[in-house]
Design a protein around this motif. Structure first.
Motif, short mmCIF file in Angstrom:
data_model
loop_
_atom_site.label_atom_id
_atom_site.label_comp_id
_atom_site.label_asym_id
_atom_site.label_seq_id
_atom_site.Cartn_x
_atom_site.Cartn_y
_atom_site.Cartn_z
N ASP A 426 35.06 -38.63 -37.28
CA ASP A 426 34.84 -39.88 -36.55
C ASP A 426 35.38 -41.10 -37.30
O ASP A 426 35.41 -42.20 -36.74
CB ASP A 426 33.36 -40.07 -36.23
N SER A 431 35.60 -41.81 -31.72
CA SER A 431 34.33 -41.11 -31.46
C SER A 431 33.85 -41.46 -30.05
O SER A 431 34.37 -42.38 -29.41
CB SER A 431 33.28 -41.56 -32.48
N SER A 432 32.83 -40.75 -29.60
CA SER A 432 32.25 -41.07 -28.30
C SER A 432 31.71 -42.51 -28.31
O SER A 432 31.77 -43.22 -27.30
CB SER A 432 31.14 -40.08 -27.94
N GLU A 433 31.24 -42.95 -29.47
CA GLU A 433 30.74 -44.33 -29.59
C GLU A 433 31.89 -45.33 -29.44
O GLU A 433 31.74 -46.37 -28.79
CB GLU A 433 30.06 -44.53 -30.95
N PHE A 435 34.69 -44.85 -27.74
CA PHE A 435 35.08 -44.88 -26.32
C PHE A 435 34.08 -45.68 -25.49
O PHE A 435 34.46 -46.45 -24.61
CB PHE A 435 35.21 -43.46 -25.77
N ALA A 436 32.81 -45.50 -25.80
CA ALA A 436 31.77 -46.22 -25.05
C ALA A 436 31.88 -47.72 -25.30
O ALA A 436 31.75 -48.54 -24.37
CB ALA A 436 30.38 -45.72 -25.45
#
Length: 475
Positions: A426, A431-433, A435-436
């Motif tokens: 990450d 990371s998914s964070e 993208f969010a």
């Protein structure tokens, strides 16, 4: 079925109106294309009138015209660069022979495969970018997205023309299949991996158009050397439009960086959380997006050693980038090229026959070109007095194709174990964070001359229009 007036509906310089067989094939295909556009083209855009550039000829002085047009009514033209009656094959085993106007039987399957693979990328990127118009950071950017979308559609038409004109029933079936595959579809995905990835936000879009459309530039330039003259002339003209796609990517990322640098200076901080709290994209996130799109794109060049690449070159089907400027025999038998492999946990170079390494040659040309653009982004940071610099990761980082596939490698080019990769992933890739967070910034701004807070305005508008010009009229 109504007959299409080709001189009006489809600007072309290939005498479409005089070829009844081809007319019937295109009349059968065109409604399916429009259905595809309506189903998976730019969402919610049916009634927009967009200030678009439309190709109308191959004359460098006046090859395109600008005006407001509904995308569904765009004139999907078919253009080949002017032919040269004396043009010869200038590489491979057929070097010195006249170029081919028809497909030689022994090369039919390989040529069809090349054209289908190139053709498949064009509608794929439209599908990947389908939702982006709903979160455009400005009307100017929305117009650029739509310009790219219609030109990818025109490039699809260009490949379909070649398939239908030169490959008979096989070509017609392949042309239909280009509209049946869908980006990211579990059962019938697009042919190349990068064209099944999501393009979830505008930072991803700018990185895609910078890196992945640059892959398009190098692939098209290699095909523009082809001994199959209609393919060479078609791809040569496509390169004229591809330049704008890369401009959108390079200038887009540059404007994101400029805005971030401005906020860093205003707040006197390089703290990522404070930059994010101010509504901007921190440089670490930009670097991770860069790492991802760069690594996915260099996989598009294929395996570092490829017997197909050797066959395509020796047969005269696909040359190297700027083949004519290279100082060698253009046959390459007995020549070698260095490729990477991992031996005893270390990256090492080894010499392999150059004919088998032509994917790697093209990849290295792409890398050199990409690095130059990243250098221009760093000049934005330098000018703003920000010490951080963006870098492209090592060629072996995050690779899924070829000898380097699946090897755990840091962006600096150090072989790492699974534990370190899991711990650092990450830091190196979005990371998914991430993208969010980027998604949280993606609100739609469409008032002329207004821009989202995470991106700077461009220096100038399109076609000498002002930045606050009404690029899109919403029906």
């Amino acid at each position: 079925m109504s007959t299409i007036n080709y001189s009006e509906k489809i600007p072309n310089n290939v005498n479409l109106g005089e070829d009844r067989t081809l007319q019937r094939a295109l009349e059968g295909w065109q409604p399916n294309f429009i259905n595809w556009w309506d189903d998976v083209g730019p969402e919610g855009s049916t009634n927009h009138e967009v200030y678009l550039r439309t190709a109308v000829s191959v004359d460098p002085q006046g090859w395109a015209q600008f005006g407001h047009v509904k995308m569904r009514d765009y004139r999907w033209g078919i253009f080949l660069n002017p032919g040269d009656a004396n043009r010869e094959v200038h590489f491979g085993d057929h070097k010195g022979e006249k170029v081919w106007q028809d497909v030689p039987g022994e090369h039919r399957a390989n040529l069809r495969r090349i054209i289908v693979t190139q053709g498949d990328t064009e509608p794929a990127s439209v599908e990947q970018q389908r939702h982006l118009g709903l979160t455009a950071p400005s009307m100017y950017d929305l117009r650029n997205l739509f310009q790219i979308n219609v030109e990818e559609g025109r490039h699809l038409w260009a490949m379909v023309y070649l398939l239908q004109k030169h490959f008979g029933r096989d070509g017609r079936e392949e042309a239909d299949a280009l509209l049946q595959r869908t980006s990211g579809d579990a059962n019938n995905p697009r042919i190349l991996g990068a064209f099944n990835e999501k393009t979830p936000d505008w930072l991803a879009f700018f990185m895609f158009t910078y890196f992945t459309d640059r892959d398009g530039k190098f692939q098209l330039a290699a095909l523009a050397e082809s001994a199959f003259d209609p393919l060479a002339r078609t791809t040569k003209f496509m390169l004229t439009e591809e330049a704008h796609h890369m401009f959108v990517g390079e200038s887009g990322v540059s404007r994101v960086i400029a805005r971030t640098a401005q906020v860093m200076n205003e707040l006197k901080t390089d703290d990522a959380q404070k930059i994010r709290a101010a509504g901007c994209i921190d440089l670490g996130t930009i670097q991770r997006y860069l790492n991802f799109h760069y690594s996915v794109t260099i996989d598009l060049f294929g395996a570092d050693q490829s017997s197909n690449a050797a066959i395509f070159y020796s047969s005269g089907l696909k040359g190297r980038y700027e083949e004519g400027k290279r100082d060698d025999d253009h046959v390459l038998k007995g020549q070698t090229y260095k490729v990477l492999e991992v031996k005893d946990g270390q990256l090492v170079e080894k010499d392999v026959p150059m004919l088998n390494a032509l994917n790697e040659v093209l990849r290295d040309d792409f890398i050199k070109d990409s690095v130059a653009g990243v250098g221009r982004w760093n000049k934005v940071l330098e000018k703003a007095g920000i010490p951080t610099r963006l870098v492209v990761p090592h060629k072996a980082f995050n690779r899924q194709i070829g000898a380097l596939a699946g090897i755990k490698m840091s962006p600096e080019g150090r072989v790492v174990n699974d534990i370190e990769w899991a711990a650092k992933r990450d830091e190196w890739l979005p990371s998914s964070e991430d993208f969010a967070f980027v998604a949280s910034l993606m609100g739609r701004v469409i008032e002329p001359g207004k821009f989202a807070g995470w991106i700077s305005p461009p220096v100038m508008g399109i076609n000498r229009q002002p930045v606050d010009f009404e690029y899109v009229r919403f029906g």
